[in-house]
Design a protein around this motif. Structure first.
Motif, PDB file in Angstrom:
ATOM      1  N   UNK A  76      40.322  70.176 -13.572  1.00  0.00           N
ATOM      2  CA  UNK A  76      41.247  71.268 -13.243  1.00  0.00           C
ATOM      3  C   UNK A  76      40.665  72.610 -13.672  1.00  0.00           C
ATOM      4  N   UNK A  77      40.020  72.621 -14.812  1.00  0.00           N
ATOM      5  CA  UNK A  77      39.390  73.861 -15.289  1.00  0.00           C
ATOM      6  C   UNK A  77      38.119  74.193 -14.506  1.00  0.00           C
ATOM      7  N   UNK A  78      37.625  73.217 -13.762  1.00  0.00           N
ATOM      8  CA  UNK A  78      36.374  73.438 -13.045  1.00  0.00           C
ATOM      9  C   UNK A  78      35.173  73.423 -13.966  1.00  0.00           C
ATOM     10  N   UNK A  79      35.306  72.769 -15.121  1.00  0.00           N
ATOM     11  CA  UNK A  79      34.256  72.860 -16.130  1.00  0.00           C
ATOM     12  C   UNK A  79      33.549  71.539 -16.409  1.00  0.00           C
ATOM     13  N   UNK A  80      33.777  70.500 -15.609  1.00  0.00           N
ATOM     14  CA  UNK A  80      33.146  69.208 -15.887  1.00  0.00           C
ATOM     15  C   UNK A  80      31.624  69.336 -15.892  1.00  0.00           C
ATOM     16  N   UNK A  81      31.074  70.064 -14.918  1.00  0.00           N
ATOM     17  CA  UNK A  81      29.614  70.216 -14.886  1.00  0.00           C
ATOM     18  C   UNK A  81      29.117  71.051 -16.062  1.00  0.00           C
ATOM     19  N   UNK A  82      29.892  72.042 -16.479  1.00  0.00           N
ATOM     20  CA  UNK A  82      29.495  72.837 -17.648  1.00  0.00           C
ATOM     21  C   UNK A  82      29.497  71.975 -18.903  1.00  0.00           C
TER      22      UNK A  82
END
Length: 135
Positions: free
Chosen positions: A70-76
């Motif tokens: 949801x945060x769009x941060x899995x790759x980060x």
């Protein structure tokens, strides 16, 4: 009523800040778990080199995975985990068994924990071997 609304807003702001701090602990805990996994599987060769696994799987529980997505941060998070593990190995003088890879994914069977970490040795594929296979 304006004073009550201001009080609610202040309370809501503090709650969100607290929640953000708590959820940001996740990556710190994951880094510690990866380091322990790396250290636990370190092997000293007869020449004195310390070899460690190079492939790490981080399985996240559904809620944790959804929050990162949801945060769009899995790759980060995956990149941060990889970078942190690489720095840890460099400080310890470890050598990888091949190219380092940290895969972050979702697990449906994590009911009592937020994540699970496992490591393996993934063989290195040389550029020459890759060229032979792809032709």
């Amino acid at each position: 009523m304006s004073t009550l609304r201001a009080w609610e807003k202040a309370l809501e702001t503090r709650w969100e800040a607290l929640r953000a701090r708590i959820s940001d602990r996740g990556p710190v805990e994951l880094v510690d778990a990866l380091r322990r996994e790396c250290d636990r599987h370190a092997v000293v060769s007869p020449e004195g080199r310390v070899m460690v696994p190079n492939a790490y799987d981080v399985e996240l529980s559904g809620p944790v995975h959804e929050e990162l997505t949801r945060r769009g941060s899995r790759s980060r998070v995956g990149q941060a985990l990889t970078d942190s593990l690489a720095r840890h190995a460099a400080r310890k003088g470890y050598e990888w068994a091949g190219p380092l890879a940290v895969h972050v994914g979702r697990s449906g069977d994590l009911t009592d924990s937020r994540y699970r970490v496992a490591s393996t040795v993934m063989p290195h594929v040389s550029a020459e071997a890759f060229g032979r296979v792809s032709r």
